[in-house]
Scaffold this motif. Structure first.
Motif, PDB file in Angstrom:
ATOM      1  N   VAL A 497       0.838  -1.201   0.000  1.00 35.47           N
ATOM      2  CA  VAL A 497       0.000   0.000   0.000  1.00 35.47           C
ATOM      3  C   VAL A 497       0.874   1.253   0.000  1.00 35.47           C
ATOM      4  CG1 VAL A 497      -1.599   1.358   1.413  1.00 35.47           C
ATOM      5  CG2 VAL A 497      -2.020  -1.079   1.035  1.00 35.47           C
ATOM      6  N   ARG A 498       1.979   1.210   0.730  1.00 29.99           N
ATOM      7  CA  ARG A 498       2.873   2.372   0.767  1.00 29.99           C
ATOM      8  C   ARG A 498       3.471   2.637  -0.617  1.00 29.99           C
ATOM      9  NH1 ARG A 498       7.973   3.821   0.850  1.00 29.99           N
ATOM     10  NH2 ARG A 498       8.740   1.679   0.589  1.00 29.99           N
ATOM     11  N   LEU A 499       3.847   1.572  -1.313  1.00 22.81           N
ATOM     12  CA  LEU A 499       4.479   1.718  -2.617  1.00 22.81           C
ATOM     13  C   LEU A 499       3.488   2.150  -3.693  1.00 22.81           C
ATOM     14  CD1 LEU A 499       6.773  -1.440  -2.528  1.00 22.81           C
ATOM     15  CD2 LEU A 499       7.548   0.934  -2.576  1.00 22.81           C
ATOM     16  N   GLU A 500       2.270   1.610  -3.647  1.00 23.43           N
ATOM     17  CA  GLU A 500       1.264   1.949  -4.666  1.00 23.43           C
ATOM     18  C   GLU A 500      -0.072   2.231  -3.995  1.00 23.43           C
ATOM     19  OE1 GLU A 500       0.714   0.017  -8.373  1.00 23.43           O
ATOM     20  OE2 GLU A 500       2.769  -0.740  -8.448  1.00 23.43           O
ATOM     21  N   PRO A 501      -0.207   3.407  -3.392  1.00 21.60           N
ATOM     22  CA  PRO A 501      -1.462   3.733  -2.693  1.00 21.60           C
ATOM     23  C   PRO A 501      -2.663   3.851  -3.622  1.00 21.60           C
ATOM     24  CG  PRO A 501      -0.003   5.641  -2.820  1.00 21.60           C
ATOM     25  CD  PRO A 501       0.797   4.475  -3.277  1.00 21.60           C
ATOM     26  N   GLY A 502      -2.416   4.015  -4.915  1.00 23.44           N
ATOM     27  CA  GLY A 502      -3.524   4.139  -5.861  1.00 23.44           C
ATOM     28  C   GLY A 502      -3.952   2.838  -6.499  1.00 23.44           C
ATOM     29  N   TYR A 503      -3.483   1.720  -5.987  1.00 21.93           N
ATOM     30  CA  TYR A 503      -3.789   0.394  -6.533  1.00 21.93           C
ATOM     31  C   TYR A 503      -4.756  -0.285  -5.575  1.00 21.93           C
ATOM     32  CZ  TYR A 503      -2.651  -4.325  -8.355  1.00 21.93           C
ATOM     33  OH  TYR A 503      -2.711  -5.587  -8.884  1.00 21.93           O
ATOM     34  N   ALA A 504      -5.912  -0.731  -6.073  1.00 23.78           N
ATOM     35  CA  ALA A 504      -6.991  -1.214  -5.203  1.00 23.78           C
ATOM     36  C   ALA A 504      -6.657  -2.524  -4.502  1.00 23.78           C
ATOM     37  CB  ALA A 504      -8.282  -1.369  -6.016  1.00 23.78           C
ATOM     38  N   ASN A 505      -5.998  -3.448  -5.185  1.00 19.08           N
ATOM     39  CA  ASN A 505      -5.849  -4.790  -4.632  1.00 19.08           C
ATOM     40  C   ASN A 505      -5.064  -4.851  -3.324  1.00 19.08           C
ATOM     41  OD1 ASN A 505      -6.796  -7.445  -5.221  1.00 19.08           O
ATOM     42  ND2 ASN A 505      -4.675  -8.074  -5.558  1.00 19.08           N
TER      43      ASN A 505
END
Length: 701
Positions: A497-505
Motif C-alpha cells: 500500500v505504501r508503494l502503490e497507494p492508488g492500486y486497489a488490490n
C-alpha cells in the motif's frame, strides 16, 4: 486459369491445415493468470456479452488495461455470447483469426507480386513461426490477431484503391483502417508500410518517373536518385490515414498514461532505452532464426553489455547499408527491412510501456518484413544457383520443406507452454534469469491451485530480485493470510500500500489481513479505500458488507455480555468472549483486561493464555509473554509453534542461548516453516547458530 485456381485452393487448404494441426491443442487450454482475468475472466462488462451497456463501456474505457481498443473488447463479448465462459474457445477463436491472417497474407502478396509460391512460403512462415505463438495462444492478445486481420484487409483495400481511385474505395480503405486501430493501435505504422509497398512490389510509376541526371550534382537537401516529388505526392495521398494514425496515437498515449503504464525518463533514462532498442532489434533477428528459448516475459536488464550493444549496432548498420545499396536490383530487401524496423518503433521501448525489455507478441506484424527478405532473397539466390547447377534447386526445395516441418514442431512445442499459468511461468524461469515477474505470477498461479507454501516461495524469490514489486508483495500477503500468519501478512501488504497507494488490490488484501487480526475499523477503512479506487471490486464490496454487519452485531453482543457479566462476574467464558470481541474491534487494552480476568479465574486455559501472550508481545511486554507461553508449553508440550515463539521472544530479549535451545526443540517437534525461518526479524540474532542453519536446511529439504 482453372489450374492456377486449383493451386491457390491447395495452398490455402495447406495453410489452414498447418495452423489447425499446430494450434488445435489450445482448445483445451485454461486462462493465463497474467492479464486474462482483467481482459475476460474477471471483467464484468465482457462477461455480460454484447449489450448496450457493455458496448458503451468498450468505447469509453480509456484507461482500463492501459489501452483503448473497443473492437477487441467487443470481440471478447461476442465469444461470451457464442461459447459462454469456456477459455478454450477464446483461444481457438484466436487460432481461426490467425489462419485467416495467413490466408490474407498469401492472397495479398500473390495479388501484388503475381508470385504464387513465394507468397505461399511467406504465408507459411507467418503461420508457423514460434515467435507468433504468444499472439495466437494468449487470450489477452486477441488484439494482435484481430488488428492484423484489419491490417491485411486495409492493405488489400489500398491495392484496390491504387488500381482505381474512387471516393467509395477511399472510404472503405479509411473505414477498415479505423477498425484496425480500434482493435490495437499498433496499426499506426501502416501508412508508412503502404509507402514501402508503393516502392515494392506495387512499383508505383510516380516513384520511377524521375531519374537522376548523371551529369547533374545531387541536391544538398536530398539523396541522389530519390524522387522526392513523387514521395510527397504519395504521402499527401495518404493524408486521411496519417490523420487517423495521429488521432489513435494521441488516444493511446492518454490511455497508457491513465493506466500508469508509461515509465518516466527518471525511472528509465533515454540512454537505457536506446541501448535496449538496439539490442532488442538484434535479438528479435536471432529469435527469428533460432526460436527455441522463448519466454512470455523478458526482464529489463539492470545494465547493458557494451559489446552486445556495439555488435547490435554493427549488425543493424550492415543490413541497412546492404539493403539500401541493393535497392535498385533487390528492392524487396529495402521494403522488408524498413517494414521490420518501422513497425517495431511503437513498441521498441523509446516510449516504455510496461516492464519488459522485449516481447514475442511485438513481432507479429514486423517479422513479415524479415520473411519478405528471406523468401525473395533466397529465391534470387536459388535462381542464380539453378543457372549453374540444375540439381541445386531440388536441394533448396527440400531444405525449405525441412525448415517448415521444424518450425511447425517448434511452434507446437511453444504453444504447449501456454496450457496453463504454472506451465507458462515455469518455462519462463527455465529460459531467463532474474525474472521477478515470472516468479510473482507463478506465485499467483500456485495460490489458485492451493499450493500455499509454493506460492510463498515464489513470491519471496520475486522480492529478492525486486523488493518493491507490488504484485509479489500482494501474493506474499495473500499466501500468508491463508497460512494464518496474519502479522507477517500485514507487514507485506502495508508495504504494498505504501508503494502503490492508488492500486486497489493491496488495500483489499490489507483489509482481509486486518479483519483476521481483529481490527474491524481498519479493515473497513481499507475495503472502502479499495472501492474508491475500483468501484467494481466485488471482493472489497463484500468485505464492506461483512465487516459492517459484524461490527453492528459485535456492538450488540458486547452490550449484552456486559449486562450478563453484572450477574455472573466470574464467568470465564464471558470474559474470554468479550476479550475476543474487543480484539476484533481493535480495542487491545480492553481485550487484555478481559483475558487477564479470565486467566485469574481459570489459570490453565490454553485458549486464553496464547492470545494474551501474543498481545503482551505486541505491547513489548516480552517477559510477561514468555511467562505465559512457558505455561502453555507445559500444558501442550507437543506444539512446535509454542517453542518457536519462545525462541523468538528470547532472541528479542537478547537471550541467545535460550533462543537457540527453544529453536532446537521447535525443530525436533516438527517446525518446518522455511518462509518464517528465512524472514522473521526476531530470529536475526540466531542466524549464526548451527541450530538455525540446520533448521533452514531441514525446511528446504
Amino acid at each position: 486459369l482453372q489450374r492456377s485456381r486449383k493451386w491457390d485452393v491447395l495452398i490455402a487448404v495447406l495453410l489452414c491445415a498447418s495452423v489447425l494441426i499446430v494450434y488445435f491443442q489450445v482448445a483445451g487450454f485454461d486462462y493465463i493468470y497474467f492479464d486474462d482475468p482483467k481482459y475476460v475472466k474477471n471483467n464484468p462488462y465482457v462477461m455480460q456479452g454484447i449489450t448496450a451497456g457493455s458496448v458503451g463501456w468498450a468505447f469509453t474505457s480509456l484507461g482500463y488495461a492501459s489501452n483503448w481498443h473497443p473492437l477487441t473488447w467487443i470481440s471478447h463479448m461476442l465469444d461470451i455470447d457464442l461459447f459462454g465462459q469456456r477459455p478454450g474457445m477464446f483461444h481457438f477463436m484466436n487460432v481461426l483469426i490467425h489462419a485467416l491472417n495467413s490466408l490474407l497474407l498469401f492472397y495479398l502478396f500473390t495479388r501484388m507480386t503475381s508470385e504464387r509460391w513465394k507468397s505461399a512460403a511467406l504465408a507459411m512462415l507467418f503461420a508457423l513461426h514460434p515467435l507468433h505463438v504468444e499472439s495466437v495462444a494468449w487470450i489477452s492478445e486477441r488484439k494482435d490477431v484481430l488488428s492484423t486481420f484489419f491490417w491485411m484487409l486495409t492493405t488489400l483495400a489500398y491495392v484496390r484503391y491504387v488500381e482505381r481511385k474512387t471516393s467509395g474505395r477511399l472510404a472503405i480503405l479509411c473505414a477498415l483502417y479505423a477498425l484496425g486501430l480500434m482493435a490495437k493501435p499498433m496499426l499506426v505504422t501502416l501508412p508508412f508500410v503502404l509507402l514501402l509497398l508503393d516502392f515494392w512490389p506495387l512499383k508505383r510509376p510516380i516513384l520511377f518517373s524521375e531519374r537522376p541526371d548523371p551529369g547533374k550534382a545531387a541536391s544538398p537537401k536530398g539523396l541522389p536518385g530519390v524522387p522526392w516529388k513523387g514521395v510527397s505526392v504519395l504521402v499527401r495521398e495518404k493524408a486521411l490515414l496519417f490523420a487517423l494514425a495521429l488521432a489513435s496515437g494521441i488516444v493511446t498515449f492518454m490511455a497508457q498514461k491513465a493506466g500508469n503504464a508509461v515509465s518516466s525518463l527518471e525511472a528509465l533514462p533515454m540512454g537505457s532505452r536506446v541501448a535496449n532498442a538496439l539490442t532488442s532489434y538484434a535479438l528479435y533477428l536471432w529469435h527469428t532464426v533460432w526460436p527455441l528459448q522463448l519466454s512470455f516475459f523478458y526482464p529489463y536488464p539492470n545494465e547493458f553489455d557494451g559489446l552486445a550493444v556495439s555488435l547490435s549496432i554493427f549488425v543493424l548498420a550492415a543490413i541497412s547499408a546492404f539493403a539500401l545499396a541493393s535497392a535498385r536490383k533487390l528492392p524487396f530487401l529495402v521494403t522488408g527491412w524498413l517494414w521490420y524496423l518501422g513497425t517495431l518503433v511503437p513498441v521498441i521501448g523509446f516510449v516504455q510501456v510496461g516492464f519488459q525489455s522485449m516481447a514475442d507478441r511485438y513481432t507479429y506484424v514486423p517479422l513479415t518484413g524479415i520473411f519478405i527478405m528471406l523468401v525473395w532473397g533466397l529465391s534470387a539466390v536459388a535462381q542464380t544457383v539453378a543457372q549453374k547447377w540444375k540439381e541445386g534447386r531440388y536441394i533448396l526445395y527440400g531444405t525449405c520443406c525441412t525448415v517448415f516441418v521444424l518450425l511447425a514442431w517448434a511452434c507446437w512445442a511453444q504453444a504447449g507452454y501456454w496450457k496453463d499459468s504454472a506451465a507458462l511461468f515455469t518455462r519462463a524461469l527455465q529460459v531467463t534469469s532474474g525474472n521477478y515477474l515470472a516468479h510473482a505470477n507463478l506465485s499467483a498461479a500456485l495460490l489458485e491451485n492451493e499450493d500455499i507454501d509454493g506460492a510463498v516461495r515464489q513470491a519471496t524469490e520475486a522480492l529478492k530480485i525486486r523488493p518493491d514489486y507490488v504484485p509479489a508483495l500482494c501474493n506474499l500477503g495473500n499466501a500468508l493470510i491463508r497460512q494464518g500468519k496474519h502479522k507477517e501478512a500485514l507487514d507485506a501488504l502495508k508495504e504494498a500500500v505504501r508503494l502503490e497507494p492508488g492500486y486497489a488490490n493491496p488495500h483489499y488484501l490489507l483489509g482481509i489481513a486486518l479483519y483476521y487480526t481483529g481490527d474491524a475499523d481498519g479493515s473497513l477503512r481499507e475495503f472502502s479505500k479499495a472501492l474508491d479506487l475500483d468501484p467494481g471490486h466485488a471482493g472489497a464490496r463484500n468485505g464492506v458488507k461483512l465487516v459492517a454487519g459484524e461490527k453492528n452485531r459485535s456492538d450488540e453482543t458486547i452490550a449484552r455480555l456486559n449486562e450478563e457479566l453484572k450477574v455472573h462476574p466470574n464467568d470465564v467464558s464471558i470474559h474470554s468472549r468479550l476479550a475476543q470481541l474487543y480484539l476484533g474491534k481493535g480495542n487491545r487494552q480492553a481485550a487484555i483486561s478481559h483475558f487477564e480476568r479470565a486467566l485469574y479465574i481459570g489459570p490453565d486455559s490454553v485458549k486464553n493464555l496464547k492470545p494474551l501472550a501474543f498481545l503482551y508481545a505486541q505491547e513489548g511486554r516480552n517477559a510477561d509473554a514468555i511467562s505465559l507461553l512457558t505455561k502453555v508449553m507445559f500444558l501442550d508440550p507437543d506444539n512446535p509453534e509454542t517453542y518457536y515463539n519462545l525462541a523468538c521472544l528470547h532472541a528479542r530479549q537478547g537471550e541467545i542461548g535460550k533462543g537457540v535451545e527453544y529453536l532446537k526443540q521447535a525443530v525436533e517437534k516438527g517446525f518446518k516453516d522455511r518462509a518464517l525461518l528465512d524472514s522473521d526479524p526476531d530470529l536475526q540474532p540466531l542466524k549464526d547458530s548451527q541450530v538455525y542453519k540446520d533448521a533452514v536446511k531441514g525446511a528446504r529439504e
